[in-house]
Design an enzyme around this catalytic site. Structure first.
Site, short mmCIF file in Angstrom:
data_model
loop_
_atom_site.label_atom_id
_atom_site.label_comp_id
_atom_site.label_asym_id
_atom_site.label_seq_id
_atom_site.Cartn_x
_atom_site.Cartn_y
_atom_site.Cartn_z
N GLU A 34 0.86 -1.19 0.00
CA GLU A 34 0.00 0.00 0.00
C GLU A 34 0.90 1.24 0.00
O GLU A 34 1.77 1.39 0.85
CB GLU A 34 -0.92 -0.02 1.23
CG GLU A 34 -1.72 1.25 1.45
CD GLU A 34 -2.55 1.69 0.25
OE1 GLU A 34 -3.42 0.92 -0.17
OE2 GLU A 34 -2.30 2.80 -0.28
N GLY A 40 -7.64 2.01 1.87
CA GLY A 40 -7.92 2.74 0.64
C GLY A 40 -8.66 4.05 0.76
O GLY A 40 -8.71 4.70 1.81
N CYS A 42 -11.88 4.81 0.54
CA CYS A 42 -13.13 4.87 1.30
C CYS A 42 -12.89 5.36 2.73
O CYS A 42 -13.51 6.32 3.18
CB CYS A 42 -13.79 3.49 1.31
SG CYS A 42 -15.27 3.45 2.31
N HIS A 425 -43.59 3.20 12.95
CA HIS A 425 -44.11 4.56 12.72
C HIS A 425 -43.62 5.47 13.84
O HIS A 425 -43.57 5.03 15.00
CB HIS A 425 -45.64 4.50 12.72
CG HIS A 425 -46.29 5.86 12.73
ND1 HIS A 425 -46.43 6.61 11.58
CD2 HIS A 425 -46.81 6.59 13.75
CE1 HIS A 425 -47.03 7.75 11.90
NE2 HIS A 425 -47.28 7.77 13.20
C1 FAD Z 1 -15.08 11.80 -2.31
C2 FAD Z 1 -15.53 10.38 -2.46
C3 FAD Z 1 -16.64 9.93 -1.79
C4 FAD Z 1 -17.06 8.62 -1.90
N1 FAD Z 1 -18.17 8.22 -1.21
C5 FAD Z 1 -18.58 6.95 -1.31
C6 FAD Z 1 -19.72 6.51 -0.57
O1 FAD Z 1 -20.35 7.27 0.16
N2 FAD Z 1 -20.08 5.21 -0.67
C7 FAD Z 1 -19.39 4.31 -1.48
O2 FAD Z 1 -19.76 3.14 -1.53
N3 FAD Z 1 -18.31 4.72 -2.20
C8 FAD Z 1 -17.90 6.00 -2.13
N4 FAD Z 1 -16.79 6.39 -2.83
C9 FAD Z 1 -16.09 5.39 -3.69
C10 FAD Z 1 -15.21 4.46 -2.81
O3 FAD Z 1 -14.29 5.21 -2.06
C11 FAD Z 1 -14.47 3.44 -3.69
O4 FAD Z 1 -15.36 2.86 -4.60
C12 FAD Z 1 -13.91 2.37 -2.75
O5 FAD Z 1 -12.87 2.92 -1.98
C13 FAD Z 1 -13.44 1.11 -3.46
O6 FAD Z 1 -12.19 1.26 -3.93
P1 FAD Z 1 -11.19 0.12 -4.32
O7 FAD Z 1 -11.40 -1.16 -3.60
O8 FAD Z 1 -11.18 0.07 -5.77
O9 FAD Z 1 -9.80 0.72 -3.78
P2 FAD Z 1 -9.46 2.14 -3.16
O10 FAD Z 1 -10.27 2.38 -1.95
O11 FAD Z 1 -9.47 3.15 -4.24
O12 FAD Z 1 -7.96 1.91 -2.67
C14 FAD Z 1 -6.92 1.67 -3.57
C15 FAD Z 1 -5.61 1.75 -2.81
O13 FAD Z 1 -4.55 1.34 -3.66
C16 FAD Z 1 -3.40 2.10 -3.38
N5 FAD Z 1 -2.56 2.04 -4.58
C17 FAD Z 1 -2.84 2.49 -5.82
N6 FAD Z 1 -1.82 2.18 -6.67
C18 FAD Z 1 -0.88 1.55 -5.93
C19 FAD Z 1 0.38 0.98 -6.25
N7 FAD Z 1 0.86 0.97 -7.49
N8 FAD Z 1 1.10 0.42 -5.25
C20 FAD Z 1 0.63 0.38 -3.98
N9 FAD Z 1 -0.58 0.89 -3.63
C21 FAD Z 1 -1.33 1.45 -4.61
C22 FAD Z 1 -3.97 3.48 -3.09
O14 FAD Z 1 -3.08 4.23 -2.28
C23 FAD Z 1 -5.27 3.15 -2.36
O15 FAD Z 1 -5.09 3.15 -0.95
C24 FAD Z 1 -16.33 7.71 -2.73
C25 FAD Z 1 -15.18 8.13 -3.40
C26 FAD Z 1 -14.77 9.46 -3.27
C27 FAD Z 1 -13.53 9.89 -4.01
#
Ligand code: FAD
Length: 442
Positions: A34, A40, A42, A425
């Protein structure tokens, strides 16, 4: 010499994080790589911090206090997430950036230098990152921020400009207007939240405008200039000034630096990793989970991706992405928009025989109790099968109520189940009795 593992997880989004725990529980030797914070976007920059702010905007309405509490919540979860994984002997957490050297080997760049890891199985869970459009002068900095940068602001901007009228733009518009910013939303097309029915986006527009949000549709920002005091957006309709500009023009799969070509992992033109319905990539021992596959960008999809991969490796191998028929979502503006199934426009396009019913939120007793009568409930019901085709709930607490609708839709039950159900309710859930009571019987 590469260190070898049973499983390497690149990026620790919600799906990858839980996969690491499960794989270790099953006795596998796991490495989680990571580059930022565990769990991540979220936990760190998405769902959790933004919804903590949405909550506090309605209670304390004090920006500094809300930001302090948001940071405390995120830090608490960070610590907990770290301890959870660190306490599992079979899991090694590596703080670093991963890229492929070949289909089984990764180069990890850490603060201490670089090392190589190899594994029989690799899960890619690197998520998505903000798209910054090619506009002259649009360079992220203290006054030009994306959804991550805005969560680090040290004070409430008096004037906030938002580029992009999609879900993230609308959520932040509502949030910052609640804190007292003068918000202007810029959208190039004639409708914002373009995937929603026109009547629903019109109702949202009215709510935002009542909150003081200015909405400039059909407006293309041609260039941007900024200095220490402000940022100026040069549009076809003249110049607009703001203290901070939020760029909310979409998120694309985070694959640019993974060197996927070294592993023969195929992507589409947007960089999304191509996967089959079992989330297997073009390479037999590599899977991809979450936003990086270009699918719906939600935490619960990333978690469901974990279930699919888990079922394939250790279960019956029957669970697939095809099982996700009804994917609900909520836009946490205030009040919340929650949606599931077809929109009215989609149902018409498909030539369905259906009827539309709608109920103003003002007719719901609970709305009077909590003193928020804004919004509307809308449902589409198939005249032949009596099943619910789609629902839009623009109402306080709709992010809870939509899950009831999902359960009924997934079970293939007729709308009458919700019409005739006993609900407590005074609650928002009981409004489903009234909404579906409006359906005319053939
Ligand atoms: C502002 C905002 C609000 C949101 N609100 C919601 C919500 O209310 N409800 C909801 O369901 N979803 C919401 N989402 C979407 C949600 O955050 C993502 O869909 C969720 O985090 C799933 O992501 P993921 O599993 O693809 O990985 P992510 O959570 O995107 O994590 C990916 C991780 O990989 C790491 N990474 C990337 N490349 C590399 C690499 N080459 N080497 C090592 N590490 C790496 C990153 O640092 C990151 O920590 C929101 C998103 C944003 C931006």
């Amino acid at each position: 010499m590469a260190q070898s593992y049973d499983v390497i997880i690149i990026g620790s989004g919600p799906g990858g994080y839980i996969a690491a725990i499960r794989a270790a529980q099953l006795g596998m030797k796991v490495a989680v790589v990571e580059r930022e914070h565990l769990a991540g976007i979220c936990s760190n920059w998405g769902c959790i911090p933004t919804k903590a702010l949405v909550h506090d905007a309605q209670t304390t309405a004090n920006f500094s206090e809300a930001m302090r509490r948001k940071t405390a919540v995120v830090e608490l979860l960070r610590e907990k997430n770290h301890l959870n994984l660190a306490s599992i002997a079979q899991v090694e957490v590596i703080d670093g950036h991963a890229e492929f050297i070949d289909p089984h080997t990764l180069k990890i760049t850490t603060e201490q230098g670089s090392r190589q890891l190899s594994a029989d199985r690799i899960f890619i869970n690197t998520g998505a990152e903000a798209v910054i459009p090619q506009i002259d002068g649009l360079i992220p900095g203290p006054r030009i921020v994306d959804s991550t940068g805005i969560l680090n602001l040290s004070s409430l901007p008096k004037r906030l400009a938002i580029l992009g009228g999609g879900y993230i733009g609308v959520e932040f518009a509502s949030l910052f207007a609640s804190f007292g910013s003068e918000v202007t939303l810029f959208e190039t097309s004639s409708q914002f939240l373009a995937r929603e029915d026109a009547d629903i986006s019109a109702a949202i527009k009215t709510i935002l405008q009542d909150q003081g949000v200015k909405i400039e549709l059909n407006t293309r920002v041609q260039s941007v200039t900024s200095d220490n005091n402000s940022v100026t957006l040069h549009t076809g309709h003249g110049d607009r000034q703001a203290d901070v500009l939020l760029v909310a023009t979409g998120r694309r799969p985070a694959t640019q630096t993974l060197k996927l070509e070294n592993a023969d992992v195929a992507t589409d033109t947007r960089g999304a990793i191509l996967v089959d319905k079992h989330l297997k990539t073009s390479v037999d021992h590599i899977w991809a989970l979450g936003d990086v596959t270009g699918g719906p960008q939600f935490t619960y999809i990333s978690l469901d991706d974990f279930r699919i991969v888990h079922d394939q490796l250790l279960g019956k191998g029957t669970r697939t992405t095809d099982d996700r028929v009804n994917i609900p979502y909520s836009v946490f503006m205030t009040p919340t928009l929650s949606r599931i199934g077809l929109t009215e426009a989609q149902a018409r396009e498909q030539g369905r025989n259906f009827q539309v019913v709608s109920l103003p939120v003002a007719a719901i007793p609970r709305a009077r109790v909590i003193n928020d009568t804004r919004g509307v409930l809308k449902a589409l019901v198939d005249n032949d099968s009596k099943k619910i085709l789609g629902v839009a709930l623009l109402a306080a607490d709709s992010h809870e109520v939509i899950n009831i609708v999902k359960t009924v839709m997934d079970a293939g039950l007729p709308y009458t189940v919700l019409r005739d159900q006993i609900f407590t309710h005074p609650t928002m859930s009981e409004s489903l009795n009234d909404l579906f009571g409006l359906v005319k019987q053939a």
